[in-house]
Enzyme design. Structure first.
Site, PDB file in Angstrom:
ATOM      1  N   MET A  11       0.762   5.153  12.170  1.00 45.51           N
ATOM      2  CA  MET A  11       1.561   3.965  12.480  1.00 45.51           C
ATOM      3  C   MET A  11       2.504   3.609  11.330  1.00 45.51           C
ATOM      4  O   MET A  11       3.710   3.421  11.529  1.00 45.51           O
ATOM      5  CB  MET A  11       0.629   2.794  12.795  1.00 45.51           C
ATOM      6  CG  MET A  11       1.343   1.510  13.156  1.00 45.51           C
ATOM      7  SD  MET A  11       0.216   0.226  13.739  1.00 45.51           S
ATOM      8  CE  MET A  11      -0.839  -0.015  12.288  1.00 45.51           C
ATOM      9  N   ASP A  36      -4.316  19.221   4.381  1.00 44.74           N
ATOM     10  CA  ASP A  36      -5.617  18.565   4.348  1.00 44.74           C
ATOM     11  C   ASP A  36      -5.833  18.038   2.929  1.00 44.74           C
ATOM     12  O   ASP A  36      -6.111  18.815   2.009  1.00 44.74           O
ATOM     13  CB  ASP A  36      -6.711  19.559   4.726  1.00 44.74           C
ATOM     14  CG  ASP A  36      -8.090  18.924   4.837  1.00 44.74           C
ATOM     15  OD1 ASP A  36      -8.258  17.772   4.366  1.00 44.74           O
ATOM     16  OD2 ASP A  36      -9.006  19.577   5.370  1.00 44.74           O
ATOM     17  N   ALA A  58      -5.603   8.668   5.535  1.00 44.58           N
ATOM     18  CA  ALA A  58      -6.790   7.840   5.322  1.00 44.58           C
ATOM     19  C   ALA A  58      -7.724   7.929   6.520  1.00 44.58           C
ATOM     20  O   ALA A  58      -7.296   8.177   7.655  1.00 44.58           O
ATOM     21  CB  ALA A  58      -6.390   6.381   5.096  1.00 44.58           C
ATOM     22  N   THR A  60      -9.460   5.495   8.683  1.00 44.56           N
ATOM     23  CA  THR A  60      -9.260   4.063   8.933  1.00 44.56           C
ATOM     24  C   THR A  60     -10.202   3.498   9.990  1.00 44.56           C
ATOM     25  O   THR A  60     -10.091   2.311  10.327  1.00 44.56           O
ATOM     26  CB  THR A  60      -7.809   3.795   9.362  1.00 44.56           C
ATOM     27  OG1 THR A  60      -7.509   4.580  10.526  1.00 44.56           O
ATOM     28  CG2 THR A  60      -6.829   4.153   8.242  1.00 44.56           C
ATOM     29  N   THR A  99      -6.141  -1.292   0.819  1.00 47.11           N
ATOM     30  CA  THR A  99      -6.550  -2.283   1.798  1.00 47.11           C
ATOM     31  C   THR A  99      -7.179  -3.524   1.187  1.00 47.11           C
ATOM     32  O   THR A  99      -7.707  -3.486   0.063  1.00 47.11           O
ATOM     33  CB  THR A  99      -7.569  -1.636   2.764  1.00 47.11           C
ATOM     34  OG1 THR A  99      -8.098  -2.609   3.664  1.00 47.11           O
ATOM     35  CG2 THR A  99      -8.737  -1.035   1.992  1.00 47.11           C
ATOM     36  N   ASP A 100      -7.162  -4.608   1.945  1.00 45.78           N
ATOM     37  CA  ASP A 100      -7.856  -5.832   1.570  1.00 45.78           C
ATOM     38  C   ASP A 100      -9.372  -5.657   1.550  1.00 45.78           C
ATOM     39  O   ASP A 100     -10.088  -6.457   0.951  1.00 45.78           O
ATOM     40  CB  ASP A 100      -7.496  -6.949   2.552  1.00 45.78           C
ATOM     41  CG  ASP A 100      -7.809  -6.583   3.993  1.00 45.78           C
ATOM     42  OD1 ASP A 100      -7.251  -5.565   4.472  1.00 45.78           O
ATOM     43  OD2 ASP A 100      -8.589  -7.289   4.658  1.00 45.78           O
ATOM     44  N   TYR A 123     -16.184   1.558   4.506  1.00 47.20           N
ATOM     45  CA  TYR A 123     -14.746   1.778   4.425  1.00 47.20           C
ATOM     46  C   TYR A 123     -14.189   1.186   3.132  1.00 47.20           C
ATOM     47  O   TYR A 123     -13.435   1.846   2.405  1.00 47.20           O
ATOM     48  CB  TYR A 123     -14.062   1.150   5.639  1.00 47.20           C
ATOM     49  CG  TYR A 123     -12.559   1.089   5.546  1.00 47.20           C
ATOM     50  CD1 TYR A 123     -11.788   2.238   5.596  1.00 47.20           C
ATOM     51  CD2 TYR A 123     -11.893  -0.140   5.411  1.00 47.20           C
ATOM     52  CE1 TYR A 123     -10.402   2.175   5.520  1.00 47.20           C
ATOM     53  CE2 TYR A 123     -10.515  -0.210   5.336  1.00 47.20           C
ATOM     54  CZ  TYR A 123      -9.783   0.956   5.386  1.00 47.20           C
ATOM     55  OH  TYR A 123      -8.409   0.901   5.303  1.00 47.20           O
TER      56      TYR A 123
END
Length: 275
Positions: A11, A36, A58, A60, A99-100, A123
């Site tokens: 995305m 990879d 990632a 996700t 990420t948060d 994660y």
């Protein structure tokens, strides 16, 4: 400049590639089939002759990571380290998407880039490990944390809400988790700006301005789609248990500006494009 985007068909990666192409940049997008990132040899074979690499590769799947942490670690930590190592070897500027979830979500004011990590999920642990590996391997790299991403080119909350709107009369959506919905197109512009302005290595926070809950986000999606927002009803996190714990407070203290508007204005622009 010549750009390489790992995870370039996801995305965010898709919007970044499109932006770079619009700007006349030379950009190559690769997915796991072409590169990879778990293999340093594969990364070395791919990352030759580039000025910038943006690592958007990632794992996700937040909930699946709870039972597949080694697999998530191999991409989010080992893969990130491999890209950082080869970037250092080849003199390639690196931007890494994080990420948060590296924070614990218990704060009451925005997390600043230097706030201590304290991930509460598998994660989050794998992404935090990737951050540490990058900083140890390539201090010149830029680590961009973001949150609540949505966009045109992949599965995300906006598309899920619109699909459910056609399947259910009413929806229950969590109202006690607070964050910053962020359009991938805005984030792509932010990443390009970081590189073009020569920002030093370190941590950066790239999110839209303003805050809301998932319920507030859903109601705005309904409203912009011409649907009755009252069909969206609030619930608590406890009402909607998930395998991985979600941060109750995901607000990041922004570093610079992502986009020119508050999150709702960017959401409106994206939905106008889609319509």
């Amino acid at each position: 400049m010549r750009w390489l985007v790992t995870g370039g068909r996801g995305m965010f990666g898709t919007d970044l590639v499109l932006l770079l192409q619009e700007r006349g940049e030379d950009v190559v997008a690769v997915g796991s089939a072409e590169c990879d990132v778990r293999s340093v040899d594969a990364v070395r074979a791919t990352m030759q002759g580039f000025d910038v690499v943006v690592n958007a590769a990632a794992w996700t799947a937040v909930d699946d990571a709870e039972t597949h942490e080694p697999e998530a670690f191999s991409i989010n930590a080992v893969g990130a380290r491999n890209v950082a190592l080869v970037a250092a070897e080849t003199g390639t500027r690196m931007v890494h998407l994080s990420t948060d979830y590296v924070f614990d979500g218990t704060a009451t004011e925005p997390y600043q880039p230097d706030h201590p990590q304290n991930p509460q999920s598998a994660y989050g642990r794998t992404k935090a490990a990737g951050e540490w590996a990058i900083r140890a391997t390539n201090p010149d790299a830029l680590i961009v944390r973001t949150a609540w991403l949505y966009g045109e080119h992949g599965p995300n909350f906006v598309k899920t809400m619109l699909r459910l709107a056609g399947e259910r009369e009413t929806l229950k959506v969590v109202d006690d988790q607070i964050g910053q919905p962020t359009w991938t197109k805005d984030l792509a512009a932010y990443v390009v700006d970081l590189i073009e302005t020569g920002q030093p290595g370190g941590y950066y926070h790239g999110t839209s301005s303003g805050t809301t809950s998932w319920c507030g986000f859903a109601k705005e999606i309904f409203r912009l789609a011409g649907l009755d927002a009252e069909r969206v009803n609030p619930c608590t996190t406890n009402d909607f248990p998930r395998p991985a714990p979600r941060p109750a407070y995901s607000v990041l203290g922004r570093t610079g500006s992502v986009g020119t508007s508050e999150w709702a204005a960017s959401l409106r622009e994206m939905m106008e494009i889609k319509s």
